[in-house]
Design an enzyme around this catalytic site. Sequence first.
Site, PDB file in Angstrom:
ATOM      1  N   PHE A   1      13.098  11.042  14.164  1.00  0.00           N
ATOM      2  CA  PHE A   1      12.281  11.105  12.958  1.00  0.00           C
ATOM      3  C   PHE A   1      10.802  10.947  13.289  1.00  0.00           C
ATOM      4  CE2 PHE A   1      16.391   9.069  11.951  1.00  0.00           C
ATOM      5  CZ  PHE A   1      16.922  10.040  11.125  1.00  0.00           C
TER       6      PHE A   1
ATOM      7  N   SER B   1      10.328   8.871  19.598  1.00  0.00           N
ATOM      8  CA  SER B   1       8.985   8.284  19.636  1.00  0.00           C
ATOM      9  C   SER B   1       8.745   7.552  20.953  1.00  0.00           C
ATOM     10  CB  SER B   1       8.780   7.338  18.452  1.00  0.00           C
ATOM     11  OG  SER B   1       9.862   6.455  18.310  1.00  0.00           O
TER      12      SER B   1
ATOM     13  N   ASP C   1      16.225  -2.070  19.628  1.00  0.00           N
ATOM     14  CA  ASP C   1      17.087  -1.504  18.582  1.00  0.00           C
ATOM     15  C   ASP C   1      18.496  -2.046  18.806  1.00  0.00           C
ATOM     16  OD1 ASP C   1      18.602   0.377  16.872  1.00  0.00           O
ATOM     17  OD2 ASP C   1      16.840   1.678  16.998  1.00  0.00           O
TER      18      ASP C   1
ATOM     19  N   GLY D   1      21.926   1.842  13.822  1.00  0.00           N
ATOM     20  CA  GLY D   1      21.309   2.559  12.705  1.00  0.00           C
ATOM     21  C   GLY D   1      20.886   1.664  11.561  1.00  0.00           C
TER      22      GLY D   1
ATOM     23  N   SER E   1      15.962  -6.995  16.199  1.00  0.00           N
ATOM     24  CA  SER E   1      14.525  -7.142  16.394  1.00  0.00           C
ATOM     25  C   SER E   1      14.065  -8.599  16.226  1.00  0.00           C
ATOM     26  CB  SER E   1      13.803  -6.234  15.399  1.00  0.00           C
ATOM     27  OG  SER E   1      12.444  -6.519  15.344  1.00  0.00           O
TER      28      SER E   1
ATOM     29  N   ASP F   1       8.799   0.727  13.509  1.00  0.00           N
ATOM     30  CA  ASP F   1       9.527   1.888  12.962  1.00  0.00           C
ATOM     31  C   ASP F   1      11.023   1.562  12.915  1.00  0.00           C
ATOM     32  OD1 ASP F   1       9.794   4.462  11.945  1.00  0.00           O
ATOM     33  OD2 ASP F   1       9.881   5.404  13.922  1.00  0.00           O
TER      34      ASP F   1
ATOM     35  N   HIS G   1      13.833  -0.084   7.185  1.00  0.00           N
ATOM     36  CA  HIS G   1      12.827   0.225   6.171  1.00  0.00           C
ATOM     37  C   HIS G   1      13.056  -0.517   4.859  1.00  0.00           C
ATOM     38  CE1 HIS G   1      11.158   2.805   9.007  1.00  0.00           C
ATOM     39  NE2 HIS G   1      10.927   3.899   8.285  1.00  0.00           N
TER      40      HIS G   1
ATOM     41  N   HIS H   1       4.856   3.164  11.098  1.00  0.00           N
ATOM     42  CA  HIS H   1       5.285   4.504  10.706  1.00  0.00           C
ATOM     43  C   HIS H   1       5.844   4.499   9.280  1.00  0.00           C
ATOM     44  CE1 HIS H   1       7.602   8.436  11.478  1.00  0.00           C
ATOM     45  NE2 HIS H   1       6.311   8.702  11.425  1.00  0.00           N
ATOM     46  N   ASP H   2       5.853   5.678   8.660  1.00  0.00           N
ATOM     47  CA  ASP H   2       6.411   5.869   7.320  1.00  0.00           C
ATOM     48  C   ASP H   2       5.664   5.076   6.255  1.00  0.00           C
ATOM     49  OD1 ASP H   2       8.549   7.600   8.311  1.00  0.00           O
ATOM     50  OD2 ASP H   2       9.373   5.780   9.189  1.00  0.00           O
TER      51      ASP H   2
HETATM   52  N1  SAH Z   1      11.439   5.740  16.208  1.00  0.00           N
HETATM   53  C1  SAH Z   1      12.610   6.562  15.998  1.00  0.00           C
HETATM   54  C2  SAH Z   1      13.254   6.371  14.645  1.00  0.00           C
HETATM   55  C3  SAH Z   1      13.717   4.973  14.366  1.00  0.00           C
HETATM   56  S1  SAH Z   1      14.911   4.902  13.059  1.00  0.00           S
HETATM   57  C4  SAH Z   1      12.285   8.039  16.251  1.00  0.00           C
HETATM   58  O1  SAH Z   1      11.230   8.364  16.789  1.00  0.00           O
HETATM   59  O2  SAH Z   1      13.098   8.908  15.947  1.00  0.00           O
HETATM   60  C5  SAH Z   1      15.064   3.174  12.814  1.00  0.00           C
HETATM   61  C6  SAH Z   1      15.866   2.441  13.872  1.00  0.00           C
HETATM   62  O3  SAH Z   1      15.711   1.052  13.638  1.00  0.00           O
HETATM   63  C7  SAH Z   1      17.375   2.715  13.857  1.00  0.00           C
HETATM   64  O4  SAH Z   1      17.784   3.223  15.104  1.00  0.00           O
HETATM   65  C8  SAH Z   1      18.009   1.333  13.593  1.00  0.00           C
HETATM   66  O5  SAH Z   1      19.180   1.080  14.358  1.00  0.00           O
HETATM   67  C9  SAH Z   1      16.899   0.395  13.996  1.00  0.00           C
HETATM   68  N2  SAH Z   1      16.948  -0.901  13.316  1.00  0.00           N
HETATM   69  C10 SAH Z   1      16.985  -1.133  11.982  1.00  0.00           C
HETATM   70  N3  SAH Z   1      16.976  -2.452  11.718  1.00  0.00           N
HETATM   71  C11 SAH Z   1      16.920  -3.083  12.935  1.00  0.00           C
HETATM   72  C12 SAH Z   1      16.898  -4.450  13.342  1.00  0.00           C
HETATM   73  N4  SAH Z   1      16.905  -5.439  12.444  1.00  0.00           N
HETATM   74  N5  SAH Z   1      16.862  -4.717  14.658  1.00  0.00           N
HETATM   75  C13 SAH Z   1      16.862  -3.725  15.584  1.00  0.00           C
HETATM   76  N6  SAH Z   1      16.872  -2.421  15.251  1.00  0.00           N
HETATM   77  C14 SAH Z   1      16.909  -2.091  13.950  1.00  0.00           C
HETATM   78 MG    MG Z   2       9.869   6.424  11.122  1.00  0.00          MG
END
Ligand code: SAH
Ligand code: MG
Length: 208
Positions: free
Chosen positions: A15, A48, A67, A71, A120, A137, A140, A165-166
Amino acid sequence: MDDRLLQVARDAIGFMPDDEGLALERAGAEAARGGLPLLEVGTYCGKSSVYLGAAARDAGVLLFTVDHHHGSEENQPGWEYHDERLVDPRTGRLDTLPFFRRTIVDAGLEDTVVGMVGRSAAVAAAWRTPLGLVFIDGGHSEEAAHADYEGWAPHLAGGGLLAIHDVFPDPADGGQAPFHVYEGALASGGFRELEGLGCGSLRVLRKR
Ligand code: SAH
Ligand code: MG
């Protein structure tokens, strides 16, 4: 950014629109000049990570990317951003880790990009190394986005860059949590925006 890396980034599942990825690379290059490592929250399949990793490699610093690889809410079956290819048939759960590894191998960035598999907030709580850039990122939801900011912003060195991001000021364009994090960071007085480094929904702030 060199053509081969750019092609790998463009081909990777994820994304990150190309123009925003290139802006992220420029922010990474600016931040990495200080010699401190960069950190990304939200690896997914490493798209990214290639843009940021290109900047890190050129400056001789590491990019850490965290991560749990299962997802976010919106990636789960039945949600808008679900991708059937990423489901592990053994568990029925989303697992982006093998796709991340593939991307980084294809990019030749294994010596630069360090994947960390976990939540995270848990990694942030144990973290002790000052960072030159934090890229948020990950999840969300309001809770996840704010936890990422609260957990990681304190690890940014003075003068370090916070990229988000976003960020969508208009709710019609997308969820509001990253925008609220962006507003909160500016309102805290601890950051100022670098307008020249932003692009689309990518915003870049400098820690005072
Ligand atoms: N940066 C990526 C998109 C990230 S999508 C790109 O360039 O395509 C968001 C990601 O955040 C997902 O893979 C999800 O597993 C991760 N995520 C969501 N909540 C999280 C958390 N609490 N700890 C670790 N990873 C998390
Ligand atoms: Mg994003």
